[in-house]
Scaffold this motif. Structure first.
Motif, PDB file in Angstrom:
ATOM      1  N   LEU A 136      27.200-155.587 -40.782  1.00 49.38           N
ATOM      2  CA  LEU A 136      28.561-155.177 -40.432  1.00 49.38           C
ATOM      3  C   LEU A 136      28.519-154.482 -39.077  1.00 49.38           C
ATOM      4  N   ARG A 137      29.042-155.120 -38.090  1.00 49.54           N
ATOM      5  CA  ARG A 137      28.980-154.545 -36.751  1.00 49.54           C
ATOM      6  C   ARG A 137      29.906-153.350 -36.591  1.00 49.54           C
ATOM      7  N   HIS A 138      30.967-153.303 -37.365  1.00 43.65           N
ATOM      8  CA  HIS A 138      31.944-152.222 -37.203  1.00 43.65           C
ATOM      9  C   HIS A 138      32.297-151.654 -38.578  1.00 43.65           C
ATOM     10  N   ALA A 139      31.396-150.879 -39.129  1.00 43.04           N
ATOM     11  CA  ALA A 139      31.633-150.240 -40.429  1.00 43.04           C
ATOM     12  C   ALA A 139      31.971-148.772 -40.208  1.00 43.04           C
ATOM     13  N   PRO A 140      32.915-148.229 -40.973  1.00 43.11           N
ATOM     14  CA  PRO A 140      33.218-146.797 -40.838  1.00 43.11           C
ATOM     15  C   PRO A 140      32.007-145.945 -41.193  1.00 43.11           C
ATOM     16  N   HIS A 141      31.972-144.764 -40.630  1.00 44.06           N
ATOM     17  CA  HIS A 141      30.821-143.873 -40.822  1.00 44.06           C
ATOM     18  C   HIS A 141      30.628-143.532 -42.295  1.00 44.06           C
ATOM     19  N   TRP A 142      31.730-143.270 -43.009  1.00 43.15           N
ATOM     20  CA  TRP A 142      31.600-142.892 -44.416  1.00 43.15           C
ATOM     21  C   TRP A 142      30.992-144.023 -45.239  1.00 43.15           C
ATOM     22  N   LEU A 143      31.294-145.275 -44.867  1.00 47.01           N
ATOM     23  CA  LEU A 143      30.713-146.411 -45.584  1.00 47.01           C
ATOM     24  C   LEU A 143      29.222-146.525 -45.277  1.00 47.01           C
ATOM     25  N   HIS A 144      28.857-146.295 -44.028  1.00 50.87           N
ATOM     26  CA  HIS A 144      27.444-146.325 -43.648  1.00 50.87           C
ATOM     27  C   HIS A 144      26.647-145.305 -44.454  1.00 50.87           C
ATOM     28  N   GLU A 145      27.151-144.069 -44.485  1.00 54.24           N
ATOM     29  CA  GLU A 145      26.407-143.010 -45.170  1.00 54.24           C
ATOM     30  C   GLU A 145      26.365-143.240 -46.679  1.00 54.24           C
ATOM     31  N   GLY A 146      27.489-143.650 -47.239  1.00 55.62           N
ATOM     32  CA  GLY A 146      27.516-143.898 -48.680  1.00 55.62           C
ATOM     33  C   GLY A 146      26.625-145.055 -49.083  1.00 55.62           C
ATOM     34  N   PHE A 147      26.620-146.117 -48.288  1.00 52.93           N
ATOM     35  CA  PHE A 147      25.774-147.275 -48.583  1.00 52.93           C
ATOM     36  C   PHE A 147      24.293-146.892 -48.500  1.00 52.93           C
ATOM     37  N   ALA A 148      23.941-146.142 -47.479  1.00 54.94           N
ATOM     38  CA  ALA A 148      22.543-145.729 -47.326  1.00 54.94           C
ATOM     39  C   ALA A 148      22.101-144.860 -48.496  1.00 54.94           C
ATOM     40  N   TYR A 149      22.988-143.998 -48.954  1.00 56.51           N
ATOM     41  CA  TYR A 149      22.637-143.136 -50.085  1.00 56.51           C
ATOM     42  C   TYR A 149      22.419-143.952 -51.355  1.00 56.51           C
ATOM     43  N   GLN A 150      23.195-145.018 -51.538  1.00 58.00           N
ATOM     44  CA  GLN A 150      23.045-145.851 -52.724  1.00 58.00           C
ATOM     45  C   GLN A 150      21.643-146.446 -52.829  1.00 58.00           C
ATOM     46  N   HIS A 151      21.000-146.644 -51.704  1.00 59.08           N
ATOM     47  CA  HIS A 151      19.694-147.309 -51.711  1.00 59.08           C
ATOM     48  C   HIS A 151      18.527-146.355 -51.449  1.00 59.08           C
ATOM     49  N   SER A 152      18.818-145.087 -51.266  1.00 53.84           N
ATOM     50  CA  SER A 152      17.720-144.138 -51.049  1.00 53.84           C
ATOM     51  C   SER A 152      17.232-143.530 -52.353  1.00 53.84           C
ATOM     52  N   ARG A 153      18.057-143.592 -53.389  1.00 57.75           N
ATOM     53  CA  ARG A 153      17.694-143.081 -54.718  1.00 57.75           C
ATOM     54  C   ARG A 153      17.225-141.629 -54.650  1.00 57.75           C
ATOM     55  N   GLU A 154      17.936-140.837 -53.908  1.00 61.91           N
ATOM     56  CA  GLU A 154      17.623-139.417 -53.815  1.00 61.91           C
ATOM     57  C   GLU A 154      18.762-138.622 -54.430  1.00 61.91           C
ATOM     58  N   TRP A 155      18.424-137.500 -55.087  1.00 63.16           N
ATOM     59  CA  TRP A 155      19.432-136.651 -55.701  1.00 63.16           C
ATOM     60  C   TRP A 155      19.250-135.242 -55.173  1.00 63.16           C
ATOM     61  N   SER A 156      20.359-134.573 -54.948  1.00 62.47           N
ATOM     62  CA  SER A 156      20.308-133.230 -54.386  1.00 62.47           C
ATOM     63  C   SER A 156      21.190-132.303 -55.206  1.00 62.47           C
TER      64      SER A 156
END
Length: 341
Positions: A136-156
């Motif tokens: 996705l060349r033009h994805a909103p920042h919130w989508l970028h961060e949320g998508f990355a979190y889905q695949h990092s499998r980290e909990w805080s």
């Protein structure tokens, strides 16, 4: 003027000296890792798992462009991230990892100050940024961060506290303001990151319709990403994938957030009551056990007393005068029998 130039040259040389020396450490598939000498073993471990991570991420980006080559730069301390960033790009002061999707470059640190941080979840997070950036060349920042979190499998725990506070005080950030809520300061951006992570997670498991029996199939979320990749704006993509405009989905998420975190205090209160009752039962058990031990000991004393009374031996009293059983009397022979005519 010459003195000023000399000072600037000296300062620049000091910065150059402080820059970490990165050398080739490992390569696996599309991922090449450069690292400081003492981190080569860690770099090899990261490289071995990177391709599998990219394959898993690609499951949400079916049919979309994928990254071809990725360069990972691994350093020990997060303060070195700006110095190893691509020219002129820099890195946030609080970052532990940074992705540059347009360049296919990732920088990762293994510690922040004295605190060691596992680089594996960080790398998974940044690889997701790279993969989404290629798709996705033009994805909103919130989508970028949320998508990355889905695949990092980290909990805080801190992130959970932030979300709970947003639910309790109704302080969620409006969706149209969310992209502008990612400043360079970590504490200010913390709410925006937490909200993005949770909202995108909600979209990924929502399903096509607002159905309680929906099993959380991710295909509507994948269709949502595909529509954005095809050029649709996020709202139109949401209508096509979820059957709802993005604003309604955001409102659904806020209700879901309230239901999850508003019930938390009651759950914690119930847990506290349960723990208190468990402590009372435990105390009662040990008290009863102590009483039983004392009762058994008392019974032993009473039993011993009864036994002593049953076999009571009178005290010894010496015989007055001569002892009739004295052995000397036995030595005298009795007189012989009389003869009778």
């Amino acid at each position: 003027m010459k003195w000023l130039v000399a000072i600037l040259v000296l300062l620049w040389s000091q910065v150059a000296i402080a820059k970490p020396d990165l050398t080739f450490a490992a390569r696996s598939g599309r991922v090449t890792v450069f690292a400081e000498a003492e981190l080569h073993d860690t770099a090899k471990e990261l490289a071995e798992t990177a391709e599998a991570t990219l394959t898993r991420i690609a499951g949400d980006l079916v049919g979309l462009p994928a990254p071809k080559e990725i360069e990972v730069r691994l350093v020990r301390d997060s303060s070195d991230l700006p110095s190893i960033a691509p020219g002129g790009r820099g890195a946030p002061e609080w970052a532990i990892g940074v992705a540059y999707p347009d360049l296919g470059i990732i920088t990762v640190a293994t510690r922040r100050g004295m605190k060691w941080i596992d680089p594996a979840p960080t790398l998974r997070h940044e690889l997701a940024h790279i993969a989404l950036g290629a798709a996705l060349r033009h994805a909103p920042h919130w989508l970028h961060e949320g998508f990355a979190y889905q695949h990092s499998r980290e909990w805080s725990w801190e992130r959970a506290e932030t979300l709970a506070g947003m639910a309790w005080f109704g302080s969620t950030i409006p969706l149209d303001q969310l992209d502008a809520s990612f400043p360079a300061q970590e504490q200010i951006a913390h709410r925006a990151y937490a909200q993005s992570y949770d909202f995108v997670g909600f979209l990924s498991r929502r399903g096509r319709w607002e159905d309680k029996e929906d099993d959380g199939d991710r295909w509507p979320f994948r269709r949502f990403l595909g529509a954005i990749a095809a050029g649709a704006d996020p709202d139109l993509a949401a209508r096509q994938a979820f059957g709802r405009p993005l604003k309604q989905l955001f409102d659904e998420w806020r209700v879901d957030l309230d239901q999850r975190y508003m019930l938390m205090p009651m759950g914690l209160f119930g847990l506290a009551i349960w723990i208190f009752c468990a402590l009372l039962l435990t105390a009662a058990y040990f008290r009863r056990r102590h009483q039983n031990k004392r009762r058994l000991a008392q019974w032993d004393v009473e039993e011993a007393a009864r036994h002593a009374k049953a076999v009571n031996v009178p005290p010894y009293v010496p015989w007055p005068g001569e002892d009739p059983f004295d052995d000397d009397l036995d030595d005298e022979k009795p007189p012989g029998p009389r003869l009778m005519n």
